[in-house]
Every structure is written in C-alpha cells, then in structure tokens.
Design a protein around this motif. Structure first.
Motif, PDB file in Angstrom:
ATOM      1  N   LEU A  57       8.195  -9.543 -10.546  1.00 26.90           N
ATOM      2  CA  LEU A  57       9.613  -9.107  -9.658  1.00 26.90           C
ATOM      3  C   LEU A  57      10.049 -10.849  -8.627  1.00 26.90           C
ATOM      4  N   ALA A  58       9.226 -11.025  -8.178  1.00 23.61           N
ATOM      5  CA  ALA A  58       9.245 -12.397  -7.456  1.00 23.61           C
ATOM      6  C   ALA A  58       9.039 -13.684  -8.552  1.00 23.61           C
ATOM      7  N   MET A  59       8.340 -14.024  -9.257  1.00 28.77           N
ATOM      8  CA  MET A  59       8.755 -15.423  -9.813  1.00 28.77           C
ATOM      9  C   MET A  59      10.294 -14.697 -11.122  1.00 28.77           C
ATOM     10  N   ALA A  60      10.723 -13.648 -10.939  1.00 31.57           N
ATOM     11  CA  ALA A  60      12.181 -12.816 -12.152  1.00 31.57           C
ATOM     12  C   ALA A  60      13.203 -13.175 -11.189  1.00 31.57           C
ATOM     13  N   GLN A  61      12.470 -13.201  -9.486  1.00 29.61           N
ATOM     14  CA  GLN A  61      13.843 -14.124  -8.275  1.00 29.61           C
ATOM     15  C   GLN A  61      14.198 -12.143  -8.466  1.00 29.61           C
ATOM     16  N   LYS A  62      13.551 -11.772  -8.467  1.00 31.48           N
ATOM     17  CA  LYS A  62      13.741  -9.519  -8.238  1.00 31.48           C
ATOM     18  C   LYS A  62      13.946  -9.161  -6.597  1.00 31.48           C
ATOM     19  N   LEU A  63      13.479  -9.853  -6.248  1.00 27.33           N
ATOM     20  CA  LEU A  63      12.575  -9.849  -4.627  1.00 27.33           C
ATOM     21  C   LEU A  63      13.445 -10.264  -3.764  1.00 27.33           C
ATOM     22  N   VAL A  64      14.470  -9.166  -2.517  1.00 24.47           N
ATOM     23  CA  VAL A  64      15.175  -9.567  -1.470  1.00 24.47           C
ATOM     24  C   VAL A  64      13.559 -10.644   0.157  1.00 24.47           C
ATOM     25  N   ARG A  65      12.969  -9.872   0.205  1.00 21.36           N
ATOM     26  CA  ARG A  65      11.915 -10.455   0.949  1.00 21.36           C
ATOM     27  C   ARG A  65      10.924 -10.465   0.012  1.00 21.36           C
ATOM     28  N   PRO A  66      10.140 -11.871   1.027  1.00 20.55           N
ATOM     29  CA  PRO A  66       9.261 -12.836   0.539  1.00 20.55           C
ATOM     30  C   PRO A  66       8.431 -11.301   0.606  1.00 20.55           C
ATOM     31  N   ILE A  67       6.908 -11.871  -0.094  1.00 20.41           N
ATOM     32  CA  ILE A  67       6.048 -10.950  -0.729  1.00 20.41           C
ATOM     33  C   ILE A  67       5.065 -11.508   0.873  1.00 20.41           C
ATOM     34  N   ALA A  68       5.140 -12.408   1.280  1.00 18.86           N
ATOM     35  CA  ALA A  68       4.675 -12.894   2.565  1.00 18.86           C
ATOM     36  C   ALA A  68       4.703 -13.630   3.701  1.00 18.86           C
ATOM     37  N   THR A  69       4.135 -13.442   4.714  1.00 12.65           N
ATOM     38  CA  THR A  69       4.615 -14.756   4.999  1.00 12.65           C
ATOM     39  C   THR A  69       3.827 -15.305   6.273  1.00 12.65           C
ATOM     40  N   VAL A  70       3.948 -16.699   6.784  1.00 15.49           N
ATOM     41  CA  VAL A  70       2.550 -17.540   7.337  1.00 15.49           C
ATOM     42  C   VAL A  70       2.724 -17.252   8.255  1.00 15.49           C
ATOM     43  N   HIS A  71       2.293 -17.354   9.478  1.00 18.25           N
ATOM     44  CA  HIS A  71       2.271 -17.232  10.926  1.00 18.25           C
ATOM     45  C   HIS A  71       1.612 -18.846  11.275  1.00 18.25           C
ATOM     46  N   MET A  99       0.515  -1.276  -0.045  1.00 14.80           N
ATOM     47  CA  MET A  99       0.066  -0.114  -0.059  1.00 14.80           C
ATOM     48  C   MET A  99       1.009   1.017   0.197  1.00 14.80           C
ATOM     49  N   GLN A 100       2.182   0.987   0.446  1.00 12.79           N
ATOM     50  CA  GLN A 100       2.866   2.306   1.255  1.00 12.79           C
ATOM     51  C   GLN A 100       3.642   2.654  -0.574  1.00 12.79           C
ATOM     52  N   ILE A 101       4.225   1.545  -1.333  1.00 10.72           N
ATOM     53  CA  ILE A 101       4.222   1.665  -2.558  1.00 10.72           C
ATOM     54  C   ILE A 101       3.744   2.008  -3.604  1.00 10.72           C
ATOM     55  N   SER A 102       2.417   1.500  -3.504  1.00 13.77           N
ATOM     56  CA  SER A 102       0.991   2.363  -4.712  1.00 13.77           C
ATOM     57  C   SER A 102       1.815   3.473  -3.824  1.00 13.77           C
ATOM     58  N   LYS A 103       0.993   4.566  -3.405  1.00 13.59           N
ATOM     59  CA  LYS A 103       1.312   5.587  -2.568  1.00 13.59           C
ATOM     60  C   LYS A 103       2.330   5.980  -3.460  1.00 13.59           C
ATOM     61  N   CYS A 104       3.600   5.898  -3.216  1.00 15.23           N
ATOM     62  CA  CYS A 104       4.998   6.204  -3.716  1.00 15.23           C
ATOM     63  C   CYS A 104       5.252   6.094  -5.149  1.00 15.23           C
ATOM     64  N   VAL A 105       4.272   5.023  -5.914  1.00 14.92           N
ATOM     65  CA  VAL A 105       5.122   4.741  -7.409  1.00 14.92           C
ATOM     66  C   VAL A 105       3.487   5.499  -7.765  1.00 14.92           C
ATOM     67  N   LYS A 106       2.348   6.132  -7.275  1.00  7.48           N
ATOM     68  CA  LYS A 106       0.949   6.446  -8.078  1.00  7.48           C
ATOM     69  C   LYS A 106       0.824   5.547  -8.741  1.00  7.48           C
ATOM     70  N   ARG A 107       0.589   4.698  -8.777  1.00  2.51           N
ATOM     71  CA  ARG A 107      -0.148   2.959  -8.808  1.00  2.51           C
ATOM     72  C   ARG A 107      -1.483   2.957  -8.117  1.00  2.51           C
ATOM     73  N   TYR A 108      -2.340   2.062  -9.276  1.00  2.41           N
ATOM     74  CA  TYR A 108      -2.902   1.294  -8.172  1.00  2.41           C
ATOM     75  C   TYR A 108      -2.627   0.315  -7.645  1.00  2.41           C
ATOM     76  N   TYR A 109      -3.140  -0.233  -6.418  1.00  2.00           N
ATOM     77  CA  TYR A 109      -2.331  -1.873  -5.518  1.00  2.00           C
ATOM     78  C   TYR A 109      -2.867  -2.587  -6.012  1.00  2.00           C
ATOM     79  N   PRO A 110      -3.901  -3.138  -6.887  1.00  4.57           N
ATOM     80  CA  PRO A 110      -3.567  -4.285  -7.343  1.00  4.57           C
ATOM     81  C   PRO A 110      -2.654  -4.545  -8.742  1.00  4.57           C
ATOM     82  N   GLU A 111      -2.296  -4.132  -8.989  1.00  3.18           N
ATOM     83  CA  GLU A 111      -1.301  -3.380 -10.228  1.00  3.18           C
ATOM     84  C   GLU A 111       0.222  -4.129  -8.941  1.00  3.18           C
ATOM     85  N   VAL A 112       0.581  -2.720  -8.487  1.00  2.00           N
ATOM     86  CA  VAL A 112       0.984  -2.710  -7.258  1.00  2.00           C
ATOM     87  C   VAL A 112       1.619  -4.854  -6.989  1.00  2.00           C
ATOM     88  N   MET A 113       0.338  -5.057  -6.270  1.00  2.00           N
ATOM     89  CA  MET A 113       1.106  -7.050  -6.255  1.00  2.00           C
ATOM     90  C   MET A 113       1.505  -7.774  -7.560  1.00  2.00           C
TER      91      MET A 113
END
Length: 91
Positions: free
Chosen positions: A77-91, A57-71
C-alpha cells in the motif's frame, strides 16, 4: 561491492530478475511461508485501519491475517501511495 558481484538492473518494478543458476543452497527463498494474495476488500480495510491509527498487530487481529502478511500488505500500500500515515518513524 565486490568485483565478482552480479548487478541486476530493472527498468520498472514489474521487470523480473533473472537469477543466475548456482549450486543448491546459494539462494534463500524469503518469506516462503506467507500468502501474498489478499482480497481487495481486505486490503482496503488494512489501509483504512492503518490510516485511522491502528498498529499492524491490531490490524492483524481485526482482519484475521498473519502479522507479517499485514506488514507486506502495508508495504504494498505504501509503494502504491495509498497510505496517509507513514508505516514507521525514526526518532
């Protein structure tokens, strides 16, 4: 899986499904209101912000893109292995 279910096989991610023609209303186009093209610089910015710990949600506001488009961008990016942090975690 029901016997009448049709199985789609893909050799690689770029292979396209060939959808059988059925009656109108059989298929639902998902996410049809979203823009899937994004500037490369903005995509890199989304990856940088995510890796620095910003929420989608913060990224969406920073880049001025619709929240689902950021998702969708994060999934790309995750499928291209460009992310260091996971998108989500399960507890």
């Amino acid at each position: 899986m029901p016997a009448e279910a049709e199985v789609f096989r893909r050799e690689r991610a770029s292979d396209r499904y060939i959808l059988p023609i059925k009656d109108p209303g059989h298929w639902t186009i998902m996410l049809e209101g979203l823009e899937f093209a994004i500037e490369t610089d903005k995509l890199h910015e989304i990856a940088r912000l995510h890796n620095e710990g910003y929420t989608p949600m913060q990224i969406s506001k920073c880049v001025k893109r619709y929240y689902p488009e950021v998702m969708v961008a994060l999934l790309h990016l995750a499928m291209a292995q460009k992310l260091v942090r996971p998108i989500a975690t399960v507890h």
